[in-house]
Design a protein around this motif. Structure first.
Motif, PDB file in Angstrom:
ATOM      1  N   GLY A 168     -29.924  13.144 -67.852  1.00 28.05           N
ATOM      2  CA  GLY A 168     -28.785  12.239 -67.929  1.00 28.05           C
ATOM      3  C   GLY A 168     -27.879  12.562 -69.091  1.00 28.05           C
ATOM      4  N   GLY A 169     -27.028  11.599 -69.425  1.00 34.31           N
ATOM      5  CA  GLY A 169     -26.067  11.773 -70.503  1.00 34.31           C
ATOM      6  C   GLY A 169     -24.646  11.665 -70.008  1.00 34.31           C
ATOM      7  N   VAL A 170     -23.765  11.175 -70.859  1.00 30.81           N
ATOM      8  CA  VAL A 170     -22.388  10.906 -70.475  1.00 30.81           C
ATOM      9  C   VAL A 170     -21.632  12.174 -70.081  1.00 30.81           C
ATOM     10  N   ASN A 171     -22.036  13.343 -70.587  1.00 32.06           N
ATOM     11  CA  ASN A 171     -21.357  14.592 -70.250  1.00 32.06           C
ATOM     12  C   ASN A 171     -22.140  15.451 -69.265  1.00 32.06           C
ATOM     13  N   HIS A 197     -30.775  16.108 -72.318  1.00 27.47           N
ATOM     14  CA  HIS A 197     -29.833  14.989 -72.286  1.00 27.47           C
ATOM     15  C   HIS A 197     -28.478  15.513 -72.749  1.00 27.47           C
ATOM     16  N   VAL A 198     -27.448  15.382 -71.911  1.00 32.00           N
ATOM     17  CA  VAL A 198     -26.121  15.933 -72.216  1.00 32.00           C
ATOM     18  C   VAL A 198     -25.208  14.787 -72.643  1.00 32.00           C
ATOM     19  N   GLY A 199     -25.226  14.489 -73.926  1.00 31.90           N
ATOM     20  CA  GLY A 199     -24.475  13.349 -74.438  1.00 31.90           C
ATOM     21  C   GLY A 199     -23.162  13.750 -75.094  1.00 31.90           C
ATOM     22  N   ARG A 200     -22.698  12.893 -75.999  1.00 33.47           N
ATOM     23  CA  ARG A 200     -21.400  13.096 -76.663  1.00 33.47           C
ATOM     24  C   ARG A 200     -21.399  14.400 -77.453  1.00 33.47           C
ATOM     25  N   GLN A 201     -20.223  14.998 -77.545  1.00 33.82           N
ATOM     26  CA  GLN A 201     -20.086  16.317 -78.152  1.00 33.82           C
ATOM     27  C   GLN A 201     -19.248  16.275 -79.426  1.00 33.82           C
ATOM     28  N   ALA A 202     -19.292  17.400 -80.157  1.00 37.17           N
ATOM     29  CA  ALA A 202     -18.591  17.481 -81.428  1.00 37.17           C
ATOM     30  C   ALA A 202     -17.078  17.504 -81.258  1.00 37.17           C
ATOM     31  N   ASP A 203     -16.599  18.114 -80.177  1.00 35.13           N
ATOM     32  CA  ASP A 203     -15.158  18.160 -79.943  1.00 35.13           C
ATOM     33  C   ASP A 203     -14.883  18.194 -78.449  1.00 35.13           C
ATOM     34  N   ALA A 204     -13.617  17.995 -78.090  1.00 38.52           N
ATOM     35  CA  ALA A 204     -13.228  17.861 -76.687  1.00 38.52           C
ATOM     36  C   ALA A 204     -13.261  19.180 -75.925  1.00 38.52           C
ATOM     37  N   ASN A 205     -13.426  20.307 -76.613  1.00 39.19           N
ATOM     38  CA  ASN A 205     -13.469  21.605 -75.942  1.00 39.19           C
ATOM     39  C   ASN A 205     -14.890  22.109 -75.728  1.00 39.19           C
ATOM     40  N   ALA A 206     -15.864  21.317 -76.045  1.00 40.60           N
ATOM     41  CA  ALA A 206     -17.258  21.744 -75.923  1.00 40.60           C
ATOM     42  C   ALA A 206     -17.562  22.179 -74.505  1.00 40.60           C
ATOM     43  N   GLY A 207     -18.279  23.303 -74.393  1.00 39.39           N
ATOM     44  CA  GLY A 207     -18.695  23.776 -73.082  1.00 39.39           C
ATOM     45  C   GLY A 207     -17.584  24.350 -72.242  1.00 39.39           C
ATOM     46  N   SER A 208     -16.427  24.625 -72.838  1.00 41.39           N
ATOM     47  CA  SER A 208     -15.299  25.143 -72.071  1.00 41.39           C
ATOM     48  C   SER A 208     -15.590  26.542 -71.562  1.00 41.39           C
ATOM     49  N   CYS A 209     -15.236  26.775 -70.307  1.00 36.78           N
ATOM     50  CA  CYS A 209     -15.493  28.075 -69.688  1.00 36.78           C
ATOM     51  C   CYS A 209     -14.436  28.333 -68.628  1.00 36.78           C
ATOM     52  N   GLY A 210     -13.390  29.057 -68.983  1.00 35.75           N
ATOM     53  CA  GLY A 210     -12.370  29.369 -67.995  1.00 35.75           C
ATOM     54  C   GLY A 210     -11.614  28.119 -67.585  1.00 35.75           C
ATOM     55  N   ASP A 211     -11.387  27.939 -66.253  1.00 38.38           N
ATOM     56  CA  ASP A 211     -10.670  26.803 -65.702  1.00 38.38           C
ATOM     57  C   ASP A 211     -11.544  25.559 -65.781  1.00 38.38           C
ATOM     58  N   ASP A 212     -11.116  24.577 -66.559  1.00 40.96           N
ATOM     59  CA  ASP A 212     -11.910  23.368 -66.718  1.00 40.96           C
ATOM     60  C   ASP A 212     -11.758  22.393 -65.562  1.00 40.96           C
ATOM     61  N   LYS A 245     -44.698   8.810 -73.752  1.00 44.87           N
ATOM     62  CA  LYS A 245     -44.575   8.881 -75.205  1.00 44.87           C
ATOM     63  C   LYS A 245     -45.097  10.234 -75.697  1.00 44.87           C
ATOM     64  N   GLY A 246     -44.439  10.760 -76.700  1.00 46.95           N
ATOM     65  CA  GLY A 246     -44.827  12.054 -77.245  1.00 46.95           C
ATOM     66  C   GLY A 246     -44.126  13.232 -76.610  1.00 46.95           C
ATOM     67  N   SER A 247     -43.323  12.995 -75.565  1.00 48.18           N
ATOM     68  CA  SER A 247     -42.578  14.088 -74.937  1.00 48.18           C
ATOM     69  C   SER A 247     -41.454  14.560 -75.852  1.00 48.18           C
ATOM     70  N   VAL A 248     -41.156  15.850 -75.789  1.00 49.50           N
ATOM     71  CA  VAL A 248     -40.003  16.386 -76.509  1.00 49.50           C
ATOM     72  C   VAL A 248     -38.771  16.176 -75.633  1.00 49.50           C
ATOM     73  N   LEU A 249     -37.753  15.525 -76.168  1.00 48.20           N
ATOM     74  CA  LEU A 249     -36.488  15.308 -75.463  1.00 48.20           C
ATOM     75  C   LEU A 249     -35.389  16.056 -76.223  1.00 48.20           C
ATOM     76  N   TYR A 250     -34.571  16.825 -75.494  1.00 50.88           N
ATOM     77  CA  TYR A 250     -33.601  17.719 -76.118  1.00 50.88           C
ATOM     78  C   TYR A 250     -32.179  17.201 -75.934  1.00 50.88           C
ATOM     79  N   PHE A 251     -31.458  17.098 -77.048  1.00 57.19           N
ATOM     80  CA  PHE A 251     -30.029  16.780 -76.972  1.00 57.19           C
ATOM     81  C   PHE A 251     -29.253  18.080 -76.814  1.00 57.19           C
ATOM     82  N   ASN A 252     -28.389  18.157 -75.812  1.00 62.40           N
ATOM     83  CA  ASN A 252     -27.575  19.343 -75.539  1.00 62.40           C
ATOM     84  C   ASN A 252     -26.254  19.247 -76.309  1.00 62.40           C
ATOM     85  N   MET A 253     -26.154  19.977 -77.419  1.00 63.96           N
ATOM     86  CA  MET A 253     -24.920  20.018 -78.208  1.00 63.96           C
ATOM     87  C   MET A 253     -24.262  21.374 -77.989  1.00 63.96           C
ATOM     88  N   GLU A 254     -23.187  21.385 -77.201  1.00 63.01           N
ATOM     89  CA  GLU A 254     -22.522  22.646 -76.893  1.00 63.01           C
ATOM     90  C   GLU A 254     -21.855  23.245 -78.132  1.00 63.01           C
TER      91      GLU A 254
END
Length: 414
Positions: A168-171, A197-212, A245-254
């Protein structure tokens, strides 16, 4: 437009896609579209799906509901509804009012203030054992989880035994396709996982790849509050499908442009992510570029900044090792690393082909250490560069390597 007798009014510019005509169409929420029918087991999704905007998925429900029930997850920006044998998933980006209008047009109960039926907590599901997020060996991640049949083929034929699954995640641009039954089945077949988890990013261009394609990205504006919010949402989604409980959960920061302004957002945000996960009984993982997020974390060494427990770093150099000269040996040294060493690569095994990112994992000991798999198996897929900047090099037929390199090998993409 009408689906199974219920009319929805959507903007004329939105493409309407009937999944019965092409079941491999990728259901993606980073573009304005309406998807009709049940998504296929082998969705043809690019590895670059990222961001969220207004989109609609209408599919048959297993049982008809006499009265419409609508719930909203504001953190992931998604409405869910079931009515008249239809299951509705409505995503939104910046224009929440537009997707509310679409739902109201079909007589789904969303009031003018946007309040909905209260969202219940995650259902009680059986949790997979604690070693589900521990693994040493090769893994892959892709947009949308494969079917059990395809997972079985790759378990037998490919060098991979771990999979990155999006929870999940907003992005999150892809439809989230895993559930507790899928997770239990794959675990029993010796798959291990790294939940993303793909949540909020550092800037609005995060993950940009060609035609958005007009995609929108939610950005960090209030780091400490939003970091905790993202962690709570990730835990709810993870526990809802069976990560205990105890699972590793990863935040995706592009990848982002390093500098004082972005660092001042990212570091307190991830501090709050980590501390909140710990309070909720989970292990903190983060994914990021070697040149941005990981560089900022390394600089913070010795400053008493709470570090994530596990890092997943992107460096598309084709080297399947978790060592890197940019990361001091004393940091994340006790089975606390994943390296995404290749990306946007199409591989096929046993007649089943996916576009994936390639990972080498060294995470935890695990109560059942997996057997290292033969990495010299026959490779019958082809490379599939998606972005002009991918810089993917060719792989010899039957090499089994499946490695990709990029001109900017340290930026990566989740």
């Amino acid at each position: 437009m009408t689906y199974q007798g219920r009319a929805f009014t959507v903007p004329e510019s939105w493409e309407v896609i009937d999944l019965r005509d092409d079941p491999e169409t990728c259901v993606r929420f980073d573009r304005h579209a309406v998807y009709l029918g049940t998504p296929g087991a082998r969705q043809d999704c690019p590895a670059t799906v990222f961001g969220r905007t207004e989109a609609l998925l209408l599919e048959p429900a297993e049982a008809a509901a006499d009265e419409a029930r609508v719930t909203e997850n504001r953190t992931s920006r998604t409405y869910e509804a079931t009515v008249d044998g239809i299951s509705v998933t409505a995503a939104y980006g910046d224009d929440r009012q537009r997707i509310q209008a679409v739902l109201r047009s079909a007589s789904l109960p969303v009031d003018d203030a946007g309040s909905t039926t209260a969202t219940a907590g995650p259902p009680s599901v059986a949790a997979v054992p604690a070693d589900a997020t521990s693994f040493q060996g090769k893994g892959f991640d892709k947009c949308g989880a494969p079917s059990t049949g395809d997972m079985n083929v790759w378990q037998e034929e490919s060098p991979y035994s771990a999979i990155g699954v999006y929870i999940g995640g907003v992005n999150a641009g892809c439809d989230i396709t895993i559930d507790s039954q899928w997770l239990q089945t794959q675990y029993a077949d010796d798959w291990r996982f790294f939940p993303i988890h793909v949540g909020r990013q550092a800037d609005a261009n995060a993950g940009s790849c060609g035609d958005d394609g007009g995609r929108e990205r939610e950005v960090i504006t209030d780091p400490e509050r939003q970091g905790a919010e993202e962690a709570r949402d990730a835990v709810a989604q993870a526990e809802g499908v069976g990560f205990g409980k105890g699972s590793v959960l990863y935040f995706n920061m592009e990848n982002y442009d390093p500098g004082p302004d972005t660092t001042a957002l990212v570091m307190p945000f991830l501090k709050s992510w980590t501390t909140t996960l710990h309070e909720l009984g989970h292990v903190s993982g983060v994914y990021g570029s070697l040149s941005s997020l990981i560089a900022d974390l390394v600089k913070a060494d010795g400053s008493n900044h709470p570090m994530p427990d596990v890092i997943d770093f992107a460096n598309w150099d084709g080297k399947d090792t978790t060592d890197d000269p940019a990361i001091p040996d004393h940091l994340w040294a006790d089975h606390q690393r994943i390296k995404q060493y290749g990306g946007i690569v199409t591989e096929g095994y046993g007649g089943v082909e996916f576009t994936i990112d390639q990972n080498q994992l060294d995470v935890g000991g695990g109560s059942k250490p997996p057997v290292q798999k033969d990495t010299a198996l026959a490779y019958d897929g082809v490379e599939a560069p998606v972005c002009e900047w991918a810089g993917v090099r060719s792989v010899g037929e039957g090499s089994g390597a499946g490695a990709a390199a990029r001109d900017r090998a340290d930026s990566g993409h989740g």
